[in-house]
Enzyme design. Structure first.
Site, PDB file in Angstrom:
ATOM      1  N   HIS A   1      46.451  95.546  19.269  1.00 22.20           N
ATOM      2  CA  HIS A   1      46.003  95.772  17.891  1.00 22.20           C
ATOM      3  C   HIS A   1      44.685  96.554  17.855  1.00 22.20           C
ATOM      4  O   HIS A   1      44.434  97.315  16.919  1.00 22.20           O
ATOM      5  CB  HIS A   1      45.872  94.439  17.145  1.00 22.20           C
ATOM      6  CG  HIS A   1      47.202  93.805  16.865  1.00 22.20           C
ATOM      7  ND1 HIS A   1      47.412  92.445  16.861  1.00 22.20           N
ATOM      8  CD2 HIS A   1      48.413  94.367  16.607  1.00 22.20           C
ATOM      9  CE1 HIS A   1      48.695  92.207  16.598  1.00 22.20           C
ATOM     10  NE2 HIS A   1      49.312  93.357  16.440  1.00 22.20           N
TER      11      HIS A   1
ATOM     12  N   GLU B   1      59.780  77.958  19.607  1.00 23.31           N
ATOM     13  CA  GLU B   1      59.429  78.785  20.767  1.00 23.31           C
ATOM     14  C   GLU B   1      58.683  77.923  21.787  1.00 23.31           C
ATOM     15  O   GLU B   1      58.711  78.188  22.986  1.00 23.31           O
ATOM     16  CB  GLU B   1      58.576  79.974  20.316  1.00 23.31           C
ATOM     17  CG  GLU B   1      58.694  81.179  21.219  1.00 23.31           C
ATOM     18  CD  GLU B   1      57.951  82.405  20.690  1.00 23.31           C
ATOM     19  OE1 GLU B   1      57.328  82.330  19.614  1.00 23.31           O
ATOM     20  OE2 GLU B   1      58.000  83.445  21.376  1.00 23.31           O
TER      21      GLU B   1
HETATM   22  C1  6MZ Z   1      55.701  84.917  18.253  1.00 23.74           C
HETATM   23  C2  6MZ Z   1      55.339  87.176  18.269  1.00 23.74           C
HETATM   24  C3  6MZ Z   1      56.037  87.291  19.492  1.00 23.74           C
HETATM   25  O1  6MZ Z   1      53.318  92.387  13.830  1.00 23.74           O
HETATM   26  O2  6MZ Z   1      51.501  93.564  15.021  1.00 23.74           O
HETATM   27  N1  6MZ Z   1      54.919  88.401  17.922  1.00 23.74           N
HETATM   28  N2  6MZ Z   1      55.185  85.997  17.658  1.00 23.74           N
HETATM   29  N3  6MZ Z   1      56.362  84.950  19.419  1.00 23.74           N
HETATM   30  C4  6MZ Z   1      56.543  86.113  20.084  1.00 23.74           C
HETATM   31  N4  6MZ Z   1      57.186  86.070  21.291  1.00 23.74           N
HETATM   32  C5  6MZ Z   1      56.752  86.741  22.461  1.00 23.74           C
HETATM   33  N5  6MZ Z   1      56.058  88.591  19.828  1.00 23.74           N
HETATM   34  C6  6MZ Z   1      55.374  89.252  18.848  1.00 23.74           C
HETATM   35  O3  6MZ Z   1      53.598  92.934  16.258  1.00 23.74           O
HETATM   36  C7  6MZ Z   1      52.942  92.057  17.133  1.00 23.74           C
HETATM   37  C8  6MZ Z   1      52.847  90.673  16.539  1.00 23.74           C
HETATM   38  O4  6MZ Z   1      54.151  90.088  16.457  1.00 23.74           O
HETATM   39  C9  6MZ Z   1      54.104  88.693  16.720  1.00 23.74           C
HETATM   40  C10 6MZ Z   1      52.643  88.350  16.973  1.00 23.74           C
HETATM   41  O5  6MZ Z   1      52.039  87.921  15.773  1.00 23.74           O
HETATM   42  C11 6MZ Z   1      52.058  89.690  17.402  1.00 23.74           C
HETATM   43  O6  6MZ Z   1      50.670  89.789  17.173  1.00 23.74           O
HETATM   44  P1  6MZ Z   1      52.985  93.417  14.843  1.00 23.74           P
HETATM   45  O7  6MZ Z   1      53.645  94.736  14.607  1.00 23.74           O
END
Ligand code: 6MZ
Length: 374
Positions: free
Chosen positions: A86, A239
């Site tokens: 980010h 999860e």
């Molecule tokens: C939970 C996840 C994730 O939203 O910034 N994210 N949340 N479990 C996971 N398993 C591995 N993988 C990704 O994409 C990144 C965000 O998606 C969520 C988290 O909040 C992560 O910061 P965006 O596009």
């Protein structure tokens, strides 16, 4: 480390088997319903962005590069990595660029319908609001050149489909994610934004973020509002072990859930009774060790119970996978035949957050493309 392997030879044999499936799985039209935008960004792009910040002396580039390219990472490390990603993607232009690239990458794997999810972010230092963030994502949809993107209102669909198409098409819809670190107010803001942007291709809400953080009750008002107003909802569920939350989530009856790795017997029974489709992310679960061994993944029992499942990638960028490989892994690990994979891919259309017309269009593409299952 994709399988329960005991030595190099077994790994090599497993990988060779997976490889033998790739061409067929790539040719199969596919639907992707669980992909986080920033987790799908190309590693090469992230390294390039990091290098830029390194030159400005803002980060230690070699250190960041090593973290970005590391193979295995725990769930906790993943969320540290997201914070780092980010930092690299704080700009509107960069959000537009990664969106464009992510869509092109999915299209290259023959994904014909993509529900891309992302967490709208504010960043006063670059004049970013949650709304301008989503606008930057939408600009990414428009910037795609390799394929024809169909998104937004039915009117838009008609306009696109009414012309002679020289490029393959991909339907792209957006889900806005609520991060588990957010407050009730912030979560409601995201839902309001999703409602305002409905005509532009936003169709639903996701709840995601570090599963060890936050409390279900914080998000209920926002999720209820979303439901009342007709947005579709998918939740990251189980999860990590959290029986009370899993029970509450299943009682809420979201349209889909992601993961469902750590369910106790009674929750498992509730899930099977509920028929709520599960977005299954094999490599992600393996890499973050929420499932010990791929061959023991709950995919097998869900599949045996004929529970609706959709094979998805989660974060293809950070887990170095793609949707083609996820289908190939399912074939090798669970002994599926081509006809079984074809059924899974086509059946996923029933679980998309789009109306009957889009579903019918997609079914037509599947029927026309039906590839030889022998
Ligand atoms: C939970 C996840 C994730 O939203 O910034 N994210 N949340 N479990 C996971 N398993 C591995 N993988 C990704 O994409 C990144 C965000 O998606 C969520 C988290 O909040 C992560 O910061 P965006 O596009």
């Amino acid at each position: 480390a994709a399988a329960a392997v005991d030595d190099g030879e077994t790994t090599a044999r497993f990988e060779a088997e997976v490889r033998s499936w790739l061409a067929w799985c790539r040719a199969l039209p596919k639907v992707e319903l669980h992909a986080h935008l920033n987790g799908s960004a190309r590693s090469s792009t992230l390294v390039e962005l990091a290098s830029g910040l390194g030159e400005k002396g803002l980060i230690n580039f070699p250190e960041v590069q090593a973290i970005l390219l590391k193979g295995d990472r725990s769930l906790a490390e993943c969320f540290k990595l997201f914070d780092l990603i980010h930092l690299l993607t704080t700009d509107h232009n960069i959000i537009t660029r990664i969106t464009k690239e992510v869509i092109e990458d999915f299209a290259a794997e023959n994904v014909i319908y993509l529900e891309l999810r992302t967490t709208p972010k504010c960043n006063a230092s670059v004049g970013m609001t949650k709304r301008s963030y989503v606008e930057a994502v939408l600009a990414g949809l428009k910037a795609v050149e390799a394929v024809q993107v169909i998104s937004g209102s039915q009117e838009n669909h008609k306009k696109v489909l009414g012309t002679t198409l020289s490029r393959p098409i991909i339907y792209v819809q957006l889900l806005l994610s609520i991060d588990r670190r957010e407050s009730t107010e912030a979560a409601i803001d995201t839902v309001q934004l999703a409602l305002d942007m409905r005509n532009c291709g936003v169709v639903g809400i996701d709840l995601s973020g570090n599963p060890w953080v936050g409390d279900w009750n914080t998000f209920v008002p926002a999720l209820k509002l979303a439901r009342e107003k007709g947005l579709r909802i998918t939740l990251h569920c189980g999860e990590v072990p959290n029986p009370t939350e899993v029970q509450n989530m299943l009682l809420f009856q979201p349209e889909r859930i992601g993961h469902a790795c750590c369910l106790e017997e009674s929750e498992w029974t509730s899930l099977l009774h509920s028929s709520i489709p599960v977005e299954v992310c094999l490599t992600s679960n393996m890499r973050t060790e929420t499932v010990p061994v791929l061959q023991d993944h709950h995919f097998a029992s869900l599949y045996k119970s004929k529970h609706p499942i959709v094979i998805c990638t989660d974060d293809p960028g950070i887990f170095a996978t793609d949707i083609t490989r996820e289908y190939a892994l399912a074939a090798v690990c669970f002994g599926l035949k081509k006809a079984n994979l074809q059924f899974l891919a086509q059946n996923a259309v029933r679980h998309i957050f789009a109306d009957d017309k889009v579903q019918a269009e997609l079914q037509k593409i599947f029927d026309a493309a039906a590839i030889n299952p022998h």
